[in-house]
Write an enzyme that holds these catalytic residues in place. Structure first.
Site, PDB file in Angstrom:
ATOM      1  CG  ASN A   1      34.365  91.420  70.110  1.00  0.00           C
ATOM      2  OD1 ASN A   1      33.994  92.474  70.630  1.00  0.00           O
ATOM      3  ND2 ASN A   1      34.785  91.346  68.855  1.00  0.00           N
TER       4      ASN A   1
ATOM      5  CG  ASP B   1      41.496  86.550  63.228  1.00  0.00           C
ATOM      6  OD1 ASP B   1      41.264  87.760  63.437  1.00  0.00           O
ATOM      7  OD2 ASP B   1      41.406  86.020  62.113  1.00  0.00           O
ATOM      8  CG  LEU B   2      39.268  91.595  67.849  1.00  0.00           C
ATOM      9  CD1 LEU B   2      39.300  91.296  69.331  1.00  0.00           C
ATOM     10  CD2 LEU B   2      39.507  93.072  67.607  1.00  0.00           C
ATOM     11  CG  ASP B   3      36.514  91.369  64.420  1.00  0.00           C
ATOM     12  OD1 ASP B   3      36.172  91.450  65.610  1.00  0.00           O
ATOM     13  OD2 ASP B   3      36.690  92.350  63.685  1.00  0.00           O
ATOM     14  CD  GLU B   4      37.244  85.604  60.822  1.00  0.00           C
ATOM     15  OE1 GLU B   4      37.050  84.419  60.536  1.00  0.00           O
ATOM     16  OE2 GLU B   4      36.597  86.544  60.325  1.00  0.00           O
TER      17      GLU B   4
END
Lengths: 288, 288, 288, 288
Positions: free
Chosen positions: D193, D229-232
């Site tokens: 991402n 955890d998507l953004d981590e």
């Protein structure tokens, strides 16, 4: 990095050939050496192989001399030149300066605080100006003035100071004299110079005026080994800094100072960490 | 920035003299122009003054032509050349390419998405290869092959295409032909070129091989106006990218692509935002 | 740049309104002030106007006090706050440190060589370690130790030293104590702090360990004004440095030093050149 | 680099132990594999060893499957997981997007010109907007709209498309939907991402507005693996770009685009070159 502090370093180079990695790694295994970081590169154009291994000996009484002796036989079968560097090694250096002190100040700060594992043996200058800075650090300062007539003598004196100091590296930290071809040759591969290279390169007189006239948007710095051609030796590190139209020629000179300090310090660090290999007039720098 | 989108731009230059700022700012005040951003620079060496003002007219029916007409009288008293650019202005351009398409692709992407306020009128190439890319964007593609014998004719044709297109700027996005001195002169100050400059500058044949031989640690890109000397015109923007020993000459070529795209796009943006001033062979770029 | 050295600086801000530029530039014209560089910005979100003019007076006996007095009337009609700074101005500062000296060493070098127009009045520390460095520069060193019990007294002493020194700026050059809200408030807008910010921001205990766990590839530094919240004040300058997996937490700490020095020095320079404007909790920095 | 193009890659990791390098290099020697580049790192905190070797087989009929089979026995004695990647390998990927196309355009350009050795199997989007871009590249485009009610079904469909395509990596090129914990978990370590991280990190709603309020001077981008955890997730690459006070929140968004493209492309390149190792929630990236 961290583990570097207590790691031994084995660095080596030899002509390219099958088995060059294996001869190193097998020996390290046999000797019970725990490799923390390993980097090798085989230059297919130059036909030369380069390797650097950081390792921790398993046994407490690891014997560097014995290691060297035993590895020599294996290495010679590959025409391999190698160096073994102990964890507590501090590179003995002589620093040469003129009147400008930004690079000297930066190097001495890193030396004093242990950020750069150098052992400054002496400072040599053609001017007396920077003696107080040397004195504060408790370092011998050799003021060796130079004139066209005394150049040969002065350079002989420089050589003598460097030799007697036991320095393995000479750092030209903005020494504003052109070394004679003889001295360049004498120091080849053992002296690092910093010069303010520009984009695109401006040679000849007043490079900053030329750069200003073109309106450059970046000024740069190049740290390189000296070889027979003072300003054209093998490059170790380079950096740049942004400038704009409001930088007059004298501002361009000033602007380059920070990047000169950082670039010279980085080159010296790579050198003492045995990351820089010289071959056929160019460098291989095994970082990371 | 944001307010740029709906701001008018007044850009001007003239010989240095007391009152150059005041003649601009007083007029803007009188005309009810609300200044959102103002930047001026007086070059004491060149003896020239440069100013750029972004402003919003207070009245809804602001008349650009009237503004120009009235300001002309005041400006002429200062030998001031000025340009007034409306908020919705899109710079008409012709892009010249050969076979390499990284800069073209980047420019067309920014054009298509409105990130770069250009109006691409035509693409000119000495090769047919990039026609599909032009076609997908619905743009005319002029394939104008060139040989030593047909160079003069081809260049005449290039000039014709540019003129008929109404382009105000020619962007040489990796056009691999050396323009004749005549064409350079014709396009002087109206054409932006990108070239892969290196640190230090390597001139002559095979620059990347020379750079490789020296072991450069940075490759660069320079966007500049064309003047009588193709690769030596006034610099608008420069950028660099790190490389290492593992970059063979062909890798150095490849490595420079991203920085060439970014540097060329930045130069075109500065130009169309009227931030770039040409005077006495160098640029003043009023950014930020 | 060059012309800065002998230029006066007029810096001002006021609520946004038509005519804010004109009131400044017209007055400068009337006073025979030759503008060498001018930059203004109107923040449409904050509704505030900022301007900075560097100028050379035409008459030899330019009277700063007279200028201030006369301009006050005009400025007050716009609720404009302004400062007039003479060419030979050196900003009086107090530097606060603990045991870490990289930022102090860097600032003192720039001070000693005149690269940063500061007048260091005193150094304050909660430890005695850096006294020799201060002594070599001939600077008073106030050792003010601190314990939880003596915090209030120590901070009162800090305030007293700063006040008696006549300092206009306090530079927190790695002062490792959390200032009380009262002292933060007292120094708001008059003290610059440097802290090692990371990407993404790691708050709470052991930020470098958190950063290491995530495998960050960049470490950063942020120079900012202190306001009521010590580490969250308005940002003046930021920088970053690349790191990799081989940087253990203790290496991340070390790695940030160079960028902390450069970022703090840049922030102090912007401040003393009157390029930084504070409004509504954020900064406008008129560079270039 | 150059030699990479025709080199096989052996990448491996295992718990730290004496002999981990030797087990790899000895086998390569025995198999007549000529090592062109070798990099290993032993993480003393994590107690894990990582190695990457690029090599050229001596014999023309090198048998990858035979190599794998024979090495498996040796590797298993060290609990070593390894991958062998052939020179002509192109990583099969699915790219997920929404309406924003700067990262998609950049990836498809690098794919089309062979600069990035990916094999784009499909593009998945929750919007129809970018279908023409896919079509021009001759790529299947799956428009899978999503609503809170259909999220589970849509994600099942996404999984189906990815599985049927044979993709080994999912690239989230500005896909503006929050993946469910289940899908994150499903793609853990197999999806990269890109997100616009800022200095210091601003979490919660409207991060760019928060950043603007603080007056940040840098905006950044972080490419990372997705984990629970998507953004981590573990960071692969990061980049930054300078901004100033004139960048309103909407400008900050725009400003980050170039650095997002470059950072995402770099992360995908590291991944497909088998330079990225995942262990205990963080990455080791063996570059250079």
């Amino acid at each position: 990095m961290h583990s570097e502090n207590n790691s031994w370093i084995l660095s080596a180079q030899c002509p390219s050939r099958l088995g060059t990695v294996d001869v190193v790694t097998r020996f390290l295994k046999e000797q019970g050496c725990y490799i923390t970081e390993l980097h090798s590169f085989d230059d297919y154009r130059g036909g030369q192989f380069f390797i650097r291994a950081a390792f921790l000996p398993e046994q407490a009484d690891f014997d560097g001399d014995g290691f060297r002796e035993q590895f020599t036989a294996r290495a010679s079968a590959f025409d391999m030149q190698f160096e073994l560097t102990p964890p507590d090694y501090r590179l003995p250096v002589v620093i040469m300066v003129s009147k400008t002190d930004h690079c000297l100040n930066d190097l001495l700060y890193r030396y004093r605080t242990g950020q750069l594992a150098i052992d400054v043996r002496a400072i040599v200058s053609n001017h007396p100006d920077l003696e107080p800075l040397a004195a504060w650090h408790g370092l011998p300062y050799h003021h060796l003035p130079i004139t066209p007539e005394t150049k040969a003598e002065q350079e002989a004196e420089v050589r003598r100071v460097v030799e007697e100091s036991g320095a393995e590296l000479v750092v030209l930290a903005r020494y504003m004299q052109v070394l004679s071809p003889e001295l360049c040759h004498h120091f080849a591969g053992r002296a690092i110079n910093i010069h303010h290279s520009l984009l695109p390169g401006f040679k000849g007189a007043k490079p900053y005026h030329q750069a200003y006239e073109k309106g450059v948007k970046l000024v740069g710095a190049t740290a390189h080994y000296i070889n027979d051609d003072l300003d054209e030796g093998p490059i170790i590190a380079q950096g740049v800094e942004a400038v704009d139209h409001a930088h007059y020629p004298e501002d361009l000179v000033a602007r380059g100072r920070d990047i000169e300090c950082l670039t010279l310090a980085r080159a010296v660090r790579y050198h003492l960490q045995k990351r820089v290999f010289l071959h056929a007039g160019r460098t291989v720098v095994l970082t990371g």
